[in-house]
Scaffold this motif. Structure first.
Motif, PDB file in Angstrom:
ATOM      1  N   TRP A 258      -4.675  -1.478  -0.407  1.00  0.00           N
ATOM      2  CA  TRP A 258      -6.077  -1.544  -1.114  1.00  0.00           C
ATOM      3  C   TRP A 258      -5.736  -1.336  -2.505  1.00  0.00           C
ATOM      4  CZ3 TRP A 258      -9.524   2.626  -2.715  1.00  0.00           C
ATOM      5  CH2 TRP A 258      -8.971   3.907  -2.526  1.00  0.00           C
TER       6      TRP A 258
ATOM      7  N   VAL B 143     -13.453   0.672  -5.625  1.00  0.00           N
ATOM      8  CA  VAL B 143     -12.684  -0.266  -4.737  1.00  0.00           C
ATOM      9  C   VAL B 143     -12.720  -1.756  -5.265  1.00  0.00           C
ATOM     10  CG1 VAL B 143     -12.395  -1.328  -2.459  1.00  0.00           C
ATOM     11  CG2 VAL B 143     -13.374   1.029  -2.642  1.00  0.00           C
TER      12      VAL B 143
ATOM     13  N   GLN C 293      -0.536  -1.181   5.561  1.00  0.00           N
ATOM     14  CA  GLN C 293      -1.577  -1.160   4.905  1.00  0.00           C
ATOM     15  C   GLN C 293      -1.863  -1.061   3.344  1.00  0.00           C
ATOM     16  OE1 GLN C 293      -5.047  -1.356   6.967  1.00  0.00           O
ATOM     17  NE2 GLN C 293      -3.703  -2.032   8.613  1.00  0.00           N
TER      18      GLN C 293
ATOM     19  N   GLU D  51      -9.153   6.990   3.072  1.00  0.00           N
ATOM     20  CA  GLU D  51     -10.701   6.657   2.829  1.00  0.00           C
ATOM     21  C   GLU D  51     -11.411   8.004   2.758  1.00  0.00           C
ATOM     22  OE1 GLU D  51     -11.629   4.531   6.533  1.00  0.00           O
ATOM     23  OE2 GLU D  51     -11.658   2.546   5.376  1.00  0.00           O
TER      24      GLU D  51
ATOM     25  N   ARG E 135      -4.630   5.128   6.925  1.00  0.00           N
ATOM     26  CA  ARG E 135      -5.991   4.417   6.102  1.00  0.00           C
ATOM     27  C   ARG E 135      -7.056   5.428   6.233  1.00  0.00           C
ATOM     28  NH1 ARG E 135      -8.360  -1.289   7.682  1.00  0.00           N
ATOM     29  NH2 ARG E 135     -10.572  -0.898   7.281  1.00  0.00           N
TER      30      ARG E 135
ATOM     31  N   ASP F  75     -10.494  -4.066  -0.876  1.00  0.00           N
ATOM     32  CA  ASP F  75     -10.711  -3.169   0.230  1.00  0.00           C
ATOM     33  C   ASP F  75      -9.557  -3.260   1.071  1.00  0.00           C
ATOM     34  OD1 ASP F  75     -11.760  -1.393   1.888  1.00  0.00           O
ATOM     35  OD2 ASP F  75     -13.462  -2.606   2.666  1.00  0.00           O
ATOM     36  N   PHE F  76      -9.521  -2.397   1.917  1.00  0.00           N
ATOM     37  CA  PHE F  76      -8.026  -2.378   2.932  1.00  0.00           C
ATOM     38  C   PHE F  76      -7.703  -3.555   3.509  1.00  0.00           C
ATOM     39  CE2 PHE F  76      -8.600   2.348   2.962  1.00  0.00           C
ATOM     40  CZ  PHE F  76      -7.355   2.513   2.782  1.00  0.00           C
TER      41      PHE F  76
END
Length: 201
Positions: free
Chosen positions: A191, A145, A189, A134, A130, A148-149
């Motif tokens: 996004w 975005v 994870q 980023e 992650r 978001d995560f």
């Protein structure tokens, strides 16, 4: 993301899975596992494009979801004239590892995906990747975005047998651990991004 923004039933929702592999996403297509899309969204039809250098083009298909496969890098597929999806998925791309051998082939693809300005779902194995995503996708590519995560609520749990691997046998007591001790779980994870701030500058 809102389903109301998807196309009318007159044409299918087109989803590109970039970095797909025959032994994973391709196998799921052959098993009919992608049919769940028609069950969750019964008023929509679906077209799935599985794209990656490790994809076969002779999948044995019989599902309710239209599936196309291409043995190409993502940016090579995007360069085809007139192609534009409704959304794109990049499962566990490895971009966030920042390992040159993994990340380098993705650079042209990421740039092309963000230029399309469509929703793109990125997933990764854990917090370490992650941070890498980023840095690379948000820091260098300035990805905008959408969501978001967050932890994937449907992520694999320690002890689960990964259904996405055709030949992998995993005993219940086993878990996948990175050298730092973090559990590495498929799609842990996720996004969403769409477009890039660079496009507007």
């Amino acid at each position: 993301l809102q389903l109301k923004e998807f196309p009318s039933p007159a044409r299918p929702v087109e989803v590109w899975v970039i970095g797909a592999r025959s032994g994973m996403e391709g196998w799921l297509a052959e098993e009919g596992s992608w049919d769940f899309l028609t069950e969750v969204f019964p008023t929509s039809s679906w077209k799935l494009c599985l794209i990656g250098p490790e994809m076969r083009q002779d999948l044995r298909l019989g599902s309710r979801v239209e599936v196309e496969s291409a043995r190409l890098e993502g940016h090579e597929w995007i360069q085809k004239d007139g192609l534009r999806p409704d959304l794109v998925v990049c499962f566990n791309s490895g971009i966030g590892t920042l390992a040159l051998s993994i990340t380098k082939p993705w650079l042209l693809t990421v740039a092309a995906l963000l230029k399309l300005d469509v929703p793109v779902l990125f997933t990764c194995f854990g917090l370490k990747e992650r941070k890498g995503e980023e840095f690379l996708l948000r820091g260098l590519f300035k990805a905008r975005v959408l969501v978001d995560f967050l932890e994937n609520p449907f992520r694999q749990r320690p002890g689960d047998r990964p259904g996405c691997y055709r030949s992998l046998e995993v005993r219940p007591q086993e878990s996948f651990l990175a050298p730092e001790g973090e559990a590495e779980l498929c799609n842990a994870q996720l996004w969403w991004a769409q477009g890039s701030q660079l496009s507007a500058e």
